[in-house]
Design a protein around this motif. Structure first.
Motif, PDB file in Angstrom:
ATOM      1  N   ALA A 112       2.326  10.877   5.585  1.00  0.00           N
ATOM      2  CA  ALA A 112       2.097   9.581   6.327  1.00  0.00           C
ATOM      3  C   ALA A 112       2.828   9.271   7.392  1.00  0.00           C
ATOM      4  N   ARG A 137       0.175   7.298   9.413  1.00  0.00           N
ATOM      5  CA  ARG A 137      -1.442   7.944   9.126  1.00  0.00           C
ATOM      6  C   ARG A 137      -1.605   7.112   7.661  1.00  0.00           C
ATOM      7  N   THR A 138      -2.605   6.081   8.000  1.00  0.00           N
ATOM      8  CA  THR A 138      -3.093   5.256   6.935  1.00  0.00           C
ATOM      9  C   THR A 138      -4.013   5.601   5.712  1.00  0.00           C
ATOM     10  N   GLU A 139      -4.697   6.665   5.872  1.00  0.00           N
ATOM     11  CA  GLU A 139      -5.639   7.223   5.112  1.00  0.00           C
ATOM     12  C   GLU A 139      -5.134   7.266   3.512  1.00  0.00           C
ATOM     13  N   GLN A 140      -5.942   7.072   2.629  1.00  0.00           N
ATOM     14  CA  GLN A 140      -5.619   7.427   1.323  1.00  0.00           C
ATOM     15  C   GLN A 140      -4.535   6.568   0.405  1.00  0.00           C
ATOM     16  N   GLY A 141      -4.639   5.334   1.151  1.00  0.00           N
ATOM     17  CA  GLY A 141      -3.872   4.571   0.502  1.00  0.00           C
ATOM     18  C   GLY A 141      -4.114   3.962  -0.931  1.00  0.00           C
ATOM     19  N   GLN A 142      -2.871   3.608  -1.788  1.00  0.00           N
ATOM     20  CA  GLN A 142      -3.041   2.937  -2.879  1.00  0.00           C
ATOM     21  C   GLN A 142      -2.563   1.318  -2.949  1.00  0.00           C
ATOM     22  N   ARG A 143      -3.468   0.565  -2.952  1.00  0.00           N
ATOM     23  CA  ARG A 143      -2.843  -1.013  -2.920  1.00  0.00           C
ATOM     24  C   ARG A 143      -2.541  -1.570  -4.282  1.00  0.00           C
ATOM     25  N   THR A 193       0.827  -1.090   0.018  1.00  0.00           N
ATOM     26  CA  THR A 193      -0.050  -0.106   0.002  1.00  0.00           C
ATOM     27  C   THR A 193       1.039   1.147  -0.006  1.00  0.00           C
ATOM     28  N   GLY A 222       6.036   9.829   0.068  1.00  0.00           N
ATOM     29  CA  GLY A 222       5.071   9.219   0.952  1.00  0.00           C
ATOM     30  C   GLY A 222       5.659   7.968   1.272  1.00  0.00           C
ATOM     31  N   LEU A 276       1.089   5.094   0.573  1.00  0.00           N
ATOM     32  CA  LEU A 276       0.402   6.271   1.431  1.00  0.00           C
ATOM     33  C   LEU A 276       0.926   7.782   0.804  1.00  0.00           C
ATOM     34  N   PRO A 277       0.137   8.559   0.811  1.00  0.00           N
ATOM     35  CA  PRO A 277       0.593   9.821   0.336  1.00  0.00           C
ATOM     36  C   PRO A 277       1.726  10.677   1.342  1.00  0.00           C
TER      37      PRO A 277
END
Ligand code: FAD
Length: 419
Positions: free
Chosen positions: A285, A343-349, A279, A307, A281-282
């Motif tokens: 993070a 910070r784990t928001e807006q992750g791209q898997r 993942t 990121g 993260l931006p």
């Protein structure tokens, strides 16, 4: 260059194919690079971005198969093998087990170490020649352990690195660890630090940078799905459903998909895939200062374009099963416990197919049918790291130059000797 004027065709524009194409071009060859999906569309796109020159230890370590059942019990653990895929993987696993015997392990470690040294020197040259220093982060790698017992168990691996001349710093004080990477959970009381490890800002940026250099120097990249390759009257024919390209030589660098082309050419090689997840993260993070490895949990954290990329895991299961992104989520959950400020928001898997041989060594060498066909795949967890050294070996094979290192450990023939 007209379509069939190439001296050499390279199949596969992953990091291995691109680096080989550039090395062959630097020797004055007209090179055509073919890929069905574009530049770095597969494993070379989303990996952790590490040039892990200090990782000389093959995966098939003595005693590994005693540890594996413990990892396999948890279906979402760092290692997974679906029951339905087990019969298909059995021959690969038998070779993996044989590779873990002491004699084979030591020979593979020597071969790994030689390719790492060659790759490190070749990468530095490539960075200089293509003005790429701003793309690199020279921050080393920190491997962390939760307690003295985990650390003690890791000591043989560190001793092995030291025997191969690698600069290793062992840390058993929280302040020393925090001076390299602040913000780790307090459970990580011990660590090993390898300063000679480096990362690229983003693996796809590096691959694109090299592909651009190749094109600027006159190289051609074409969208082309290779369905078969054969050698006729001293020329190599590479075909898609609709077209044919002809040249003097071909390099097969199709990553995890190379096995079928080799099979058509009469070589049955034990290539499988270890699927991996991550993942991204931006920016903001977490403040990642170095590449952080959690070896007991099978994942790493690296800085990608400011990121954070959290990834790892090994999932057997072939090329066709759909991804199970729950694996990426599990790694991220663990990372948030180990790096409490993450910070784990807006992750791209993402999921990628590592091209893996059972002895952890790539296949670099000619096909049985003709030395006009050179195989170049199977770099497993280390394709980015070993790409530059691999390209030097391929160039020496094509130009009949003196090999910079012994080529025999990477020979495709090594598997026929075993069978
Ligand atoms: C989660 C994860 C993390 C990783 N982290 C690292 C790391 O930090 N450092 C490191 O060194 N390595 C790492 N790796 C491993 C590394 O990504 C691979 O070893 C490497 O990318 C393999 O490169 P490749 O060029 O052989 O294969 P690929 O990148 O898969 O490229 C193969 C190319 O061949 C093309 N192709 C295949 N068949 C055909 C065909 N028939 N016709 C036309 N084109 C074809 C595909 O489209 C593809 O573009 C990681 C891998 C994963 C999955």
């Amino acid at each position: 260059m007209r379509k069939n004027d190439a001296d050499i065709i390279v199949v596969g524009a992953g990091i291995i194919g691109i680096t080989c194409a550039l090395a062959l071009q630097s020797d004055g060859r007209r090179v055509l690079l073919l890929d069905r999906s574009g530049i770095a569309a597969e494993a070379s796109r989303g990996n952790a971005g590490a040039f892990a020159f200090t990782d000389v230890e093959p995966l098939a370590t003595p005693g590994i198969l005693r540890k594996a059942p413990k990892w396999l019990i948890d279906p979402l653990g760092p290692l997974s093998l679906p029951i339905g895929y087990a019969p298909k993987l059995t021959p690969w696993l038998l070779r993996f087990w044989r590779s873990s015997w002491r004699d084979r392990f030591e020979a593979a470690t020597r071969a790994q170490s030689a390719l790492m040294q060659l790759s490190q020197t070749a990468l530095e040259n490539l960075i200089r020649e293509t003005d790429a220093e701003p793309l690199f982060q020279r921050d080393g790698q920190l491997q962390v352990y939760a307690g003295a017992a985990q650390f003690e168990a890791s000591r043989p691996g560190w001793a092995l690195k030291q025997r191969h001349g690698i600069d290793v710093r062992l840390l058993d004080h929280a302040d020393d660890i925090a001076s390299i990477q602040p913000g780790l959970d307090a459970r990580f009381t011990h660590a090993g630090y390898t300063p000679d490890w480096m990362n690229v800002c983003n693996p796809v940026t590096w691959a694109t940078h090299l592909a651009t250099a190749f094109q600027k120097a006159g190289g051609h990249i074409e969208s082309f799905n290779v369905t078969d390759v054969d050698v006729q009257a001293g020329r190599v024919c590479v075909r898609s459903a609709a077209q044919t390209r002809v040249s003097d030589r071909v390099v097969i660098a199709g990553g995890a998909w190379s096995g079928r082309l080799a099979w058509q050419l009469g070589d049955r090689l034990p290539l499988d895939t270890e699927r991996g997840y991550n993942t991204t993260l931006p920016a903001g993070a977490f403040d990642v200062k170095t590449h952080i490895s959690f070896p007991n949990d099978g994942f790493v954290v690296s800085r990608i374009d400011g990121g954070v990329r959290v990834g790892g895991a090994v999932e057997f299961g072939g090329l066709k099963r759909p991804p199970n992104y729950r694996r990426a989520d599990i790694l991220l959950e663990k990372a948030s416990r180990y790096l409490p400020g993450l910070r784990t928001e807006q992750g791209q898997r993402w999921m990628g197919f590592r091209p893996s041989m059972p002895d952890s060594l790539p296949v670099i060498g000619p096909a049985r049918c003709s030395d006009r066909v050179i195989y170049c795949f199977g770099h497993g967890h280390l394709g980015l790291t070993q790409s530059s050294g691999t390209a030097q070996l391929v160039k020496a094979m094509v130009t009949d130059a003196v090999m910079p290192i012994d080529r025999s450990p990477y020979s495709p023939r090594r598997f026929s000797r075993w069978s």
